[in-house]
Write a protein that holds these residues in place. Structure first.
Motif, PDB file in Angstrom:
ATOM      1  N   ARG A 166       0.683  -1.201   0.062  1.00  0.00           N
ATOM      2  CA  ARG A 166      -0.108   0.082   0.157  1.00  0.00           C
ATOM      3  C   ARG A 166       0.877   1.289   0.067  1.00  0.00           C
ATOM      4  NH1 ARG A 166      -5.042  -0.506   3.879  1.00  0.00           N
ATOM      5  NH2 ARG A 166      -3.563   0.012   5.606  1.00  0.00           N
ATOM      6  N   LEU A 167       2.167   1.386   0.486  1.00  0.00           N
ATOM      7  CA  LEU A 167       3.014   2.497   0.673  1.00  0.00           C
ATOM      8  C   LEU A 167       4.265   1.956   0.069  1.00  0.00           C
ATOM      9  CD1 LEU A 167       2.219   3.657   4.238  1.00  0.00           C
ATOM     10  CD2 LEU A 167       1.373   4.665   2.265  1.00  0.00           C
ATOM     11  N   ASN A 205       2.096  16.966   4.242  1.00  0.00           N
ATOM     12  CA  ASN A 205       1.044  15.731   4.181  1.00  0.00           C
ATOM     13  C   ASN A 205       0.129  15.930   3.220  1.00  0.00           C
ATOM     14  OD1 ASN A 205       1.917  13.322   6.191  1.00  0.00           O
ATOM     15  ND2 ASN A 205       2.459  15.339   6.953  1.00  0.00           N
ATOM     16  N   LEU A 231      -3.715  15.267   2.072  1.00  0.00           N
ATOM     17  CA  LEU A 231      -4.609  14.788   2.663  1.00  0.00           C
ATOM     18  C   LEU A 231      -5.946  14.482   1.784  1.00  0.00           C
ATOM     19  CD1 LEU A 231      -4.587  16.964   5.912  1.00  0.00           C
ATOM     20  CD2 LEU A 231      -3.575  14.876   5.452  1.00  0.00           C
ATOM     21  N   ARG A 232      -6.140  15.484   0.846  1.00  0.00           N
ATOM     22  CA  ARG A 232      -7.159  15.111  -0.121  1.00  0.00           C
ATOM     23  C   ARG A 232      -7.043  15.838  -1.434  1.00  0.00           C
ATOM     24  NH1 ARG A 232      -8.852  16.525   4.920  1.00  0.00           N
ATOM     25  NH2 ARG A 232     -10.085  15.018   5.828  1.00  0.00           N
ATOM     26  N   GLU A 285       2.868  25.766  11.422  1.00  0.00           N
ATOM     27  CA  GLU A 285       2.205  25.058  10.838  1.00  0.00           C
ATOM     28  C   GLU A 285       1.125  25.761   9.646  1.00  0.00           C
ATOM     29  OE1 GLU A 285      -0.813  22.646  12.747  1.00  0.00           O
ATOM     30  OE2 GLU A 285      -1.288  24.390  14.335  1.00  0.00           O
ATOM     31  N   GLU A 332     -12.783  20.735   4.538  1.00  0.00           N
ATOM     32  CA  GLU A 332     -11.897  19.755   4.873  1.00  0.00           C
ATOM     33  C   GLU A 332     -10.489  19.899   4.247  1.00  0.00           C
ATOM     34  OE1 GLU A 332     -11.897  17.494   7.235  1.00  0.00           O
ATOM     35  OE2 GLU A 332     -14.368  17.447   7.259  1.00  0.00           O
ATOM     36  N   PRO A 333      -9.193  19.952   5.182  1.00  0.00           N
ATOM     37  CA  PRO A 333      -7.954  20.548   4.389  1.00  0.00           C
ATOM     38  C   PRO A 333      -7.577  19.645   3.259  1.00  0.00           C
ATOM     39  CG  PRO A 333      -7.420  19.449   6.532  1.00  0.00           C
ATOM     40  CD  PRO A 333      -9.142  19.782   6.430  1.00  0.00           C
ATOM     41  N   HIS A 360      -1.731  19.410   4.843  1.00  0.00           N
ATOM     42  CA  HIS A 360      -1.111  20.122   6.292  1.00  0.00           C
ATOM     43  C   HIS A 360       0.338  19.969   6.225  1.00  0.00           C
ATOM     44  CE1 HIS A 360      -0.301  19.866  10.853  1.00  0.00           C
ATOM     45  NE2 HIS A 360      -1.122  21.007  10.541  1.00  0.00           N
ATOM     46  N   MET A 395     -12.228  17.992  11.454  1.00  0.00           N
ATOM     47  CA  MET A 395     -12.571  16.368  11.565  1.00  0.00           C
ATOM     48  C   MET A 395     -12.871  16.266  13.090  1.00  0.00           C
ATOM     49  SD  MET A 395     -10.993  13.542   9.406  1.00  0.00           S
ATOM     50  CE  MET A 395     -12.121  12.588  10.689  1.00  0.00           C
ATOM     51  N   GLU A 444     -16.228  16.228  16.555  1.00  0.00           N
ATOM     52  CA  GLU A 444     -17.671  15.858  16.114  1.00  0.00           C
ATOM     53  C   GLU A 444     -17.962  14.477  16.637  1.00  0.00           C
ATOM     54  OE1 GLU A 444     -17.098  15.584  11.683  1.00  0.00           O
ATOM     55  OE2 GLU A 444     -16.040  17.560  11.798  1.00  0.00           O
ATOM     56  N   ALA A 461      -4.076  -1.198  13.776  1.00  0.00           N
ATOM     57  CA  ALA A 461      -3.661   0.127  13.386  1.00  0.00           C
ATOM     58  C   ALA A 461      -2.360   0.348  13.768  1.00  0.00           C
ATOM     59  CB  ALA A 461      -4.568   1.304  13.891  1.00  0.00           C
ATOM     60  N   LEU A 482      -6.974  14.901  11.527  1.00  0.00           N
ATOM     61  CA  LEU A 482      -6.842  15.876  10.442  1.00  0.00           C
ATOM     62  C   LEU A 482      -7.500  15.190   9.120  1.00  0.00           C
ATOM     63  CD1 LEU A 482      -3.791  17.987  10.871  1.00  0.00           C
ATOM     64  CD2 LEU A 482      -6.180  18.810  11.155  1.00  0.00           C
ATOM     65  N   LYS A 483      -7.176  13.770   9.161  1.00  0.00           N
ATOM     66  CA  LYS A 483      -7.851  13.042   8.115  1.00  0.00           C
ATOM     67  C   LYS A 483      -8.212  11.485   8.246  1.00  0.00           C
ATOM     68  CE  LYS A 483      -7.424  11.131   3.513  1.00  0.00           C
ATOM     69  NZ  LYS A 483      -6.459  10.557   2.509  1.00  0.00           N
ATOM     70  N   LEU A 484      -9.218  10.978   8.057  1.00  0.00           N
ATOM     71  CA  LEU A 484      -9.455   9.726   8.322  1.00  0.00           C
ATOM     72  C   LEU A 484      -9.922   9.034   6.917  1.00  0.00           C
ATOM     73  CD1 LEU A 484      -9.592   6.920   9.970  1.00  0.00           C
ATOM     74  CD2 LEU A 484     -11.732   7.510  10.381  1.00  0.00           C
ATOM     75  N   ARG A 506      -7.336   4.060   4.240  1.00  0.00           N
ATOM     76  CA  ARG A 506      -6.159   3.117   4.481  1.00  0.00           C
ATOM     77  C   ARG A 506      -5.017   3.926   5.256  1.00  0.00           C
ATOM     78  NH1 ARG A 506      -3.894   0.615  -1.091  1.00  0.00           N
ATOM     79  NH2 ARG A 506      -3.195   2.663  -1.336  1.00  0.00           N
ATOM     80  N   LEU A 507      -5.580   5.446   5.459  1.00  0.00           N
ATOM     81  CA  LEU A 507      -4.181   6.314   6.235  1.00  0.00           C
ATOM     82  C   LEU A 507      -5.100   7.090   7.160  1.00  0.00           C
ATOM     83  CD1 LEU A 507      -1.555   7.241   3.755  1.00  0.00           C
ATOM     84  CD2 LEU A 507      -1.614   5.239   5.525  1.00  0.00           C
ATOM     85  N   TYR A 521      -4.126  10.469   9.694  1.00  0.00           N
ATOM     86  CA  TYR A 521      -3.299  11.574   9.879  1.00  0.00           C
ATOM     87  C   TYR A 521      -3.754  12.544  10.821  1.00  0.00           C
ATOM     88  CZ  TYR A 521      -0.184  15.634   9.074  1.00  0.00           C
ATOM     89  OH  TYR A 521       0.519  16.523   9.166  1.00  0.00           O
ATOM     90  N   GLU A 529      -2.313  15.471  14.436  1.00  0.00           N
ATOM     91  CA  GLU A 529      -1.597  16.474  15.150  1.00  0.00           C
ATOM     92  C   GLU A 529      -1.528  16.219  16.784  1.00  0.00           C
ATOM     93  OE1 GLU A 529      -1.195  20.528  14.154  1.00  0.00           O
ATOM     94  OE2 GLU A 529      -3.590  20.965  14.360  1.00  0.00           O
ATOM     95  N   SER A 582      -1.487   3.552   9.522  1.00  0.00           N
ATOM     96  CA  SER A 582      -2.068   2.896   8.692  1.00  0.00           C
ATOM     97  C   SER A 582      -3.176   1.975   9.085  1.00  0.00           C
ATOM     98  CB  SER A 582      -0.838   1.743   8.027  1.00  0.00           C
ATOM     99  OG  SER A 582      -1.447   0.983   7.041  1.00  0.00           O
ATOM    100  N   ILE A 583      -4.260   1.848   8.241  1.00  0.00           N
ATOM    101  CA  ILE A 583      -5.532   1.291   9.121  1.00  0.00           C
ATOM    102  C   ILE A 583      -5.709   0.020   8.293  1.00  0.00           C
ATOM    103  CG2 ILE A 583      -7.968   1.750   9.169  1.00  0.00           C
ATOM    104  CD1 ILE A 583      -6.414   3.814  10.381  1.00  0.00           C
ATOM    105  N   PRO A 584      -6.125  -0.958   9.247  1.00  0.00           N
ATOM    106  CA  PRO A 584      -6.133  -2.259   8.394  1.00  0.00           C
ATOM    107  C   PRO A 584      -7.444  -2.543   7.674  1.00  0.00           C
ATOM    108  CG  PRO A 584      -6.628  -2.462  10.735  1.00  0.00           C
ATOM    109  CD  PRO A 584      -5.867  -1.326  10.326  1.00  0.00           C
ATOM    110  N   PRO A 585      -7.417  -3.135   6.330  1.00  0.00           N
ATOM    111  CA  PRO A 585      -8.475  -3.131   5.472  1.00  0.00           C
ATOM    112  C   PRO A 585      -9.893  -3.281   6.212  1.00  0.00           C
ATOM    113  CG  PRO A 585      -6.632  -4.218   4.565  1.00  0.00           C
ATOM    114  CD  PRO A 585      -6.342  -4.000   5.800  1.00  0.00           C
TER     115      PRO A 585
END
Lengths: 147, 147, 147, 147
Positions: free
Chosen positions: A114-115, B92, B94-95, B119, B129-130, B133, C1, C4, C84, C109-111, C114-115, C117, C119, C139-142
């Protein structure tokens, strides 16, 4: 991981892919000089408009070239997969580049399912000490690797 | 550290400094939208030639904009010191950015005598959404800070 | 993110997971103080043996605490997924920690599928300025995420 | 920069400095195996309490060992300067360490008047592929270097 075997993409195929998918690399004049299994050597030809006052090369050119070289090193292992995308890039600026071509030497340190992760050394042509050192991670689309 | 007090450089003075010292930021169209003590908001206007196929913005544009915004945040504290230079930049992704202006919001997390660290959050205008980053370090020339 | 909704793991379930999977976090005394959807607040209680001469806390303690807090923030979104794993961690040391508990405030900041991220800001309890700023990728498992 | 000339600190002097200034490195069992001008090889002996379930070594041990090895590489150039401090450390975790000693090979890529930058490759003893790759920056106190 580097230096083992042949690249899974030719220079001509890489050039075609960049012309289609990464037109800014063409507009910056980035070139692939050599490629093998797990490594690539690239070049940003010197252009007066790239330089900062004082004669040094602009940071985005250096970062863009490193990303380009690492992309080539990734494709040298997985072939012409356009959907491999950079997920992170860390640049350490070490010395002022001279007003000369910038050379990038990229090598993979890991290719997972994956990476992919690798490092890039940037040099001013004709100098021994690096101007920047870059590490980066690419996300590999599913089923692009067998490993 | 951010949001405290006034910037030690005006937008007009920052624009002049960039025109003289960082011509590539002008050629990319980077703009400073707002600045205060320890922070800056900047913008890369959308340009068709910046995009990658699929409609996203090229990585070097994002990294260059982040560096530019962090530079403004540093100068908001130390004033018009052209010799502050980036020593590292970690991005990084992100999207995928949309085909729109990219906004950068930079804030300092530390200003020491020799190093500044901050940062930057990058967003497509109109999105929450960013897209990236970024963290980075600037080297401050001696005697530029009182701290 | 961040901020919430509710966490998808309770503090008790997180503590159990750490006791089973990450015994070094227990031996360092790391604690989860609070958790919500996309964020976590953690603590490294002050221990005389953690400090360096001069009264500051050892770097590995700071980096380990940041990693622990980011792990909690990831699990706050995906639930009790032990597999993870950290793929990268970047620590910027900003100020000397005082001889006091170290607090870590992590936010995602992101989910992605697969990843993840995020801070982390590290502070000495009772101080306003951060002692370190950390960014990291997991790294998130499938099949652990629906997104 | 690496591999040139002799170290400006002996192994015995480095061990003494660590015992006085960095007691946690002693408590983790970190050892300097070899040192030369601009490089160092270090080791974290295998300890059952360092491992995570599944037999792998805890992240803080890996990050702490890399920091330790880079510190030795810095001192190999500037001598026994206890006030050199880490300003940033970026760790990329590449493969699960085996339950074995971890080896760290550090080399400097730049030694400036104010900053030193280098990279560290971490390996499980007896394996060829790295378990982690680390880059880091040290701040050098004024007048510690002649360069």
């Amino acid at each position: 991981m580097d230096g083992e075997g042949e690249a899974r993409i030719t220079r001509a195929a890489f050039d075609r892919l960049c012309a289609e998918e990464l037109p800014f690399t063409v507009s910056f004049g980035f070139r692939l000089d050599a490629i093998g299994g797990g490594w690539a050597r690239c070049r940003a030809p010197f252009r007066p408009e790239s330089i900062r006052p004082g004669g040094t090369i602009a940071g985005p050119i250096l970062m863009g070239l490193a990303d380009f070289a690492l992309y080539a090193a990734v494709l040298s292992r997985i072939g012409a997969v356009p959907l491999a995308v950079t997920t992170s890039l860390t640049t350490n600026f070490l010395r002022r580049p001279r007003p000369a071509d910038v050379l990038a030497e990229a090598r993979l340190l890991k290719l997972g399912r994956r990476l992919a992760y690798g490092e890039v050394t940037l040099l001013s042509e004709g100098e021994a000490e690096p101007v920047a050192h870059v590490t980066g991670t690419y996300s590999i689309p599913p089923s692009a690797t067998a490993q």
